[in-house]
Motif scaffolding. Sequence first.
Motif, PDB file in Angstrom:
ATOM      1  N   GLN A 129       0.839  -1.195   0.000  1.00  0.00           N
ATOM      2  CA  GLN A 129       0.000   0.000   0.000  1.00  0.00           C
ATOM      3  C   GLN A 129       0.878   1.251   0.000  1.00  0.00           C
ATOM      4  O   GLN A 129       1.975   1.263   0.547  1.00  0.00           O
ATOM      5  CB  GLN A 129      -0.943   0.027   1.190  1.00  0.00           C
ATOM      6  CG  GLN A 129      -0.249   0.020   2.551  1.00  0.00           C
ATOM      7  CD  GLN A 129      -1.234  -0.043   3.697  1.00  0.00           C
ATOM      8  OE1 GLN A 129      -2.391  -0.391   3.522  1.00  0.00           O
ATOM      9  NE2 GLN A 129      -0.788   0.319   4.876  1.00  0.00           N
ATOM     10  N   MET A 130       0.364   2.303  -0.622  1.00  0.00           N
ATOM     11  CA  MET A 130       1.058   3.586  -0.662  1.00  0.00           C
ATOM     12  C   MET A 130       0.030   4.695  -0.855  1.00  0.00           C
ATOM     13  O   MET A 130      -0.967   4.515  -1.558  1.00  0.00           O
ATOM     14  CB  MET A 130       2.084   3.659  -1.808  1.00  0.00           C
ATOM     15  CG  MET A 130       3.298   2.788  -1.637  1.00  0.00           C
ATOM     16  SD  MET A 130       4.540   3.078  -2.947  1.00  0.00           S
ATOM     17  CE  MET A 130       5.282   4.611  -2.369  1.00  0.00           C
ATOM     18  N   HIS A 131       0.288   5.839  -0.227  1.00  0.00           N
ATOM     19  CA  HIS A 131      -0.508   7.021  -0.513  1.00  0.00           C
ATOM     20  C   HIS A 131       0.004   7.664  -1.797  1.00  0.00           C
ATOM     21  O   HIS A 131       1.186   7.538  -2.148  1.00  0.00           O
ATOM     22  CB  HIS A 131      -0.421   8.012   0.641  1.00  0.00           C
ATOM     23  CG  HIS A 131      -1.150   7.549   1.870  1.00  0.00           C
ATOM     24  ND1 HIS A 131      -2.524   7.562   1.969  1.00  0.00           N
ATOM     25  CD2 HIS A 131      -0.688   7.043   3.037  1.00  0.00           C
ATOM     26  CE1 HIS A 131      -2.887   7.096   3.144  1.00  0.00           C
ATOM     27  NE2 HIS A 131      -1.782   6.758   3.819  1.00  0.00           N
ATOM     28  N   LEU A 132      -0.875   8.346  -2.467  1.00  0.00           N
ATOM     29  CA  LEU A 132      -0.484   8.990  -3.726  1.00  0.00           C
ATOM     30  C   LEU A 132       0.691   9.935  -3.519  1.00  0.00           C
ATOM     31  O   LEU A 132       1.612   9.995  -4.343  1.00  0.00           O
ATOM     32  CB  LEU A 132      -1.685   9.725  -4.319  1.00  0.00           C
ATOM     33  CG  LEU A 132      -1.440  10.437  -5.659  1.00  0.00           C
ATOM     34  CD1 LEU A 132      -2.670  10.317  -6.554  1.00  0.00           C
ATOM     35  CD2 LEU A 132      -1.142  11.911  -5.470  1.00  0.00           C
ATOM     36  N   PRO A 172      -7.757  12.958  -0.684  1.00  0.00           N
ATOM     37  CA  PRO A 172      -6.864  11.862  -0.295  1.00  0.00           C
ATOM     38  C   PRO A 172      -7.040  10.648  -1.200  1.00  0.00           C
ATOM     39  O   PRO A 172      -8.154  10.179  -1.415  1.00  0.00           O
ATOM     40  CB  PRO A 172      -7.278  11.561   1.148  1.00  0.00           C
ATOM     41  CG  PRO A 172      -8.677  12.068   1.262  1.00  0.00           C
ATOM     42  CD  PRO A 172      -8.763  13.254   0.360  1.00  0.00           C
ATOM     43  N   VAL A 173      -5.916  10.157  -1.723  1.00  0.00           N
ATOM     44  CA  VAL A 173      -5.916   8.988  -2.598  1.00  0.00           C
ATOM     45  C   VAL A 173      -4.863   8.011  -2.080  1.00  0.00           C
ATOM     46  O   VAL A 173      -3.717   8.398  -1.846  1.00  0.00           O
ATOM     47  CB  VAL A 173      -5.600   9.357  -4.061  1.00  0.00           C
ATOM     48  CG1 VAL A 173      -5.573   8.109  -4.936  1.00  0.00           C
ATOM     49  CG2 VAL A 173      -6.618  10.358  -4.595  1.00  0.00           C
ATOM     50  N   SER A 174      -5.259   6.781  -1.892  1.00  0.00           N
ATOM     51  CA  SER A 174      -4.305   5.745  -1.503  1.00  0.00           C
ATOM     52  C   SER A 174      -4.469   4.551  -2.427  1.00  0.00           C
ATOM     53  O   SER A 174      -5.511   4.362  -3.057  1.00  0.00           O
ATOM     54  CB  SER A 174      -4.511   5.322  -0.047  1.00  0.00           C
ATOM     55  OG  SER A 174      -5.780   4.716   0.115  1.00  0.00           O
ATOM     56  N   PHE A 175      -3.404   3.759  -2.522  1.00  0.00           N
ATOM     57  CA  PHE A 175      -3.405   2.579  -3.379  1.00  0.00           C
ATOM     58  C   PHE A 175      -3.089   1.353  -2.529  1.00  0.00           C
ATOM     59  O   PHE A 175      -2.278   1.407  -1.608  1.00  0.00           O
ATOM     60  CB  PHE A 175      -2.358   2.708  -4.486  1.00  0.00           C
ATOM     61  CG  PHE A 175      -2.549   3.899  -5.386  1.00  0.00           C
ATOM     62  CD1 PHE A 175      -3.479   3.874  -6.403  1.00  0.00           C
ATOM     63  CD2 PHE A 175      -1.800   5.044  -5.202  1.00  0.00           C
ATOM     64  CE1 PHE A 175      -3.658   4.971  -7.235  1.00  0.00           C
ATOM     65  CE2 PHE A 175      -1.958   6.147  -6.024  1.00  0.00           C
ATOM     66  CZ  PHE A 175      -2.894   6.112  -7.043  1.00  0.00           C
ATOM     67  N   THR A 176      -3.722   0.238  -2.868  1.00  0.00           N
ATOM     68  CA  THR A 176      -3.425  -1.031  -2.222  1.00  0.00           C
ATOM     69  C   THR A 176      -3.129  -2.076  -3.284  1.00  0.00           C
ATOM     70  O   THR A 176      -3.592  -1.983  -4.425  1.00  0.00           O
ATOM     71  CB  THR A 176      -4.595  -1.512  -1.348  1.00  0.00           C
ATOM     72  OG1 THR A 176      -5.797  -1.563  -2.148  1.00  0.00           O
ATOM     73  CG2 THR A 176      -4.824  -0.564  -0.187  1.00  0.00           C
ATOM     74  N   ASP A 177      -2.332  -3.074  -2.889  1.00  0.00           N
ATOM     75  CA  ASP A 177      -1.948  -4.178  -3.785  1.00  0.00           C
ATOM     76  C   ASP A 177      -1.364  -3.639  -5.087  1.00  0.00           C
ATOM     77  O   ASP A 177      -1.834  -3.952  -6.185  1.00  0.00           O
ATOM     78  CB  ASP A 177      -3.142  -5.087  -4.076  1.00  0.00           C
ATOM     79  CG  ASP A 177      -3.694  -5.736  -2.824  1.00  0.00           C
ATOM     80  OD1 ASP A 177      -2.891  -6.058  -1.934  1.00  0.00           O
ATOM     81  OD2 ASP A 177      -4.919  -5.899  -2.722  1.00  0.00           O
ATOM     82  N   LEU A 178      -0.318  -2.854  -4.963  1.00  0.00           N
ATOM     83  CA  LEU A 178       0.317  -2.248  -6.134  1.00  0.00           C
ATOM     84  C   LEU A 178       1.205  -3.278  -6.820  1.00  0.00           C
ATOM     85  O   LEU A 178       2.185  -3.760  -6.257  1.00  0.00           O
ATOM     86  CB  LEU A 178       1.163  -1.033  -5.740  1.00  0.00           C
ATOM     87  CG  LEU A 178       0.433   0.176  -5.149  1.00  0.00           C
ATOM     88  CD1 LEU A 178       0.241   0.001  -3.638  1.00  0.00           C
ATOM     89  CD2 LEU A 178       1.220   1.465  -5.399  1.00  0.00           C
TER      90      LEU A 178
END
Length: 868
Positions: free
Chosen positions: A407-410, A427-433
């Motif tokens: 996971q990472m935040h934009l 706010p934008v975050s990503f999971t399972d990149l």
Amino acid sequence: MSVPIVSFANSLEFSVTVYDSFSNQDKTNYFGTLTSLATVLAKTTASVQLIHPTSALIVSNATTNVPLARRIYSPALSTGPLSVAQADVDAMTQTMNFITFITSNQNDPLALAFKALWKDTSKPQVTPANKFFAQHPTYAKCTFATYMMGITYMAELPVSKGKPLDQALYSLSTVVTLLGGTWPSDFPDIVVTKFTCDTKNDVLAIRAEIDLKKLPAQSDQALQFFGSLFGVQKLQVAFTFNYGFNLGVLGTRLSISLDTMKVPFGGSSTLAINKPTATIDINPLFKFVVFTVTGSIPFNAFGKAFEADVSMVIDNLEANFGVVIKGDHSSLPAPPVMQGVHFDEFGLGIGIFFEPPGAAIGLSGKLHIGELASGTQQALADDTFVVVCQLIEEVPNPLYVSFYVPQMHLTDVLTVFTNAKSSLDVPVSFTDLSFQWSENPMAPVALPDGSLSNMGYGFNATANILSFSFHGDVEIDLTNGLKADIEMAPLSLGSVFSLGGDGSGVSIKADASGNPIKNNLLATTAARQKALKDATTKQLVPPGGPVLRLQTFASPFLRLDAFVSLFEVENLHLAADITSSGIQFKVGFGSLLTTNMSCTLADFHNLAASFQFGINQNISLPTIAGVSLGSILVEALANTHFSLNTSSSDLILTVGGSFDFEGLTRNFGDFTADVHIQKVSDLLSAIVTYIEQHAEELFKDLLNTGAMWAGKVKDGVITAADSVASVLHNAFEQDARQVASTMRDVGFSVDAVADALKDAFGLSIRSVTEAMQRVGYTGQEVAGALKTAFGDEAQQIASALSGVYGWSADQVQGVLSGLGFTANQIGQAFQSLGGDFAKAGQAILDALNPSNLGKEIEHDLDPRNWFG
């Protein structure tokens, strides 16, 4: 150097055949490639044309093909004719006897001692063998040379016994046994031809020709693949023997060394292996030969060149590779665009598969993301990476890179992987990149998880924006940051609202347990290839959903392309921005509303909307104590909002708003409406119905007091009510005096008040007069109102005015006359009242009698009455 002709003397009683025994080893050649030179008859000497300046010759019985002698011709050493004699026959006879003895008595000390000579193939065998024979008188005529000729004859198959030696077929199992080895008891024999034996530094070297198609392989696929490495069916191979069998050490080994080898590598590609050695191993643990190829391959990845030693073992399903990288493999440079990515260690993996045909090659290892010193290093659940390669001109070249970040935040993505900033305030975050770098995005390849490598550098992930989830590919640019077209699942909130789009859907490959297939694993084994083949499609996002266009370098940062259906509006195309409040958009409903409907989808469960519409409706006021308070014509703009909320089991539509009326803002709701409403007009009707049902509360300022209500009736704001006095009396519990006062205060006419008191309370004229007198009406006002309300009731009006106001007969007469009552009506009324009113009434009536007219004139003409 010219090739000589030599004399060859045969002193035996039978003819012999002389063979050239060729090998690069010249004099150390004990049994080379045979070429028949001549047949020398018994008891004769013949000239023999040699074919090499220095030659090793094998002499055999021309009839039985039994080898008899080995001769060496060298111009520098030869002083006389070459020959074969009885001593050679005797020596070979002893040799054959010896071979028979050790074969029949394998555990005899003599046999065991002789067998021990061969156990260390790295040590010379010629001299020890000759010494062994010399020490045993029974076999003193035997030599290493006669023994090697003897075992070739013993190993020759019966089918070729009658043929010349250069056409002999040999049993490899017999050769192995007679050289001290052990042939597995249940392992099929292997037929070889062109058997050769020579030595280098007295160390034995044996070679023979094999037919690849006749080898006992584990599978046809393995045999065909191994054969494809050489392009020929028959191979000249070298033999080595190991005398200590175990699982890790093979027994008999057949090998061939080349300068280079082109290994079929899936499709039309080939993998070049430098300085390869191909081996065919026989191990008592298996019933088939094991194919192996060793060598080295060159590699260049992202500017780092190195070589790798490879060992390829071919089984029934695949070619398994073991790889050892030469030199430094502690780090590997990443592609230049992959800022913030550090490959810490790496290795090489290769695999080739037979069914279905396929191959894989690449690098894999450990990595870290970001910098510990700057606080940007990312926590990784899986710190492995893979560089999948393709073959270009037989040399591996990187095709794509894959690794994962949980996971990472934009903002962290921008900080770690780019030089870009962004003003995006959502706010934008990503999971399972799932990160990937592709060598050529214009020629995408199918990745193991079912996706395509269709971007230069980026990642596939789930994007979490507010409470929304999107999925898709996100491209990374060092300068501009991120951009993506990512998809959301179609959304439906009952029959009121739905959100869809042109999304094609997102699917991945999953294993039998439902776990996603990962791209950062090299499929270098048949098991992994089978897992990929058996993988099923798992849908992450169904098709038909909205598409979000994300970009960090310019506004709009988050633009949703979608189709919305809201009430009766269906599939309206919209481009909506995602703000910190949610997805915002507008929907028009024509003349039904005075504004567009402004909507905000906060998450998958909550839709909020606001709009204005014009109310032009008679709103019924309540009925209290059986009397109606009337109705109000509301003509106003209503500022309205509604929310649509879902949970696991319920769908709730709540509505509220406000409008201005009579100087005040009136708030209605929020109330729960029917979720099955299909049209905006139905929603507006529900709002009007709610307003009417709650009119008492909404318009309570108009209904708080009888005076307030009556005033609005007087002003025409409230219409269609029951009689004012009746409402004031029954609904507001006012008595007659209070009703009169209220009506007077709000401006109703005196006539209206009197009439209302009469009708509402059933009062008499006197009671009405009393009530009105108490609230301040004058007698004159009341008199007129009484006549209007009660008609020509002169007597009762006169009585009321006299009794309530204390008026004299003259005052009453004057008012009644003013109201249009006749003298006769007044006189008659007064007479019934008695007293002074009766006298006044009589006078009035008398005055009306014509007979009294002359008396009045006579009276008036009498001077005596002038001054009375």
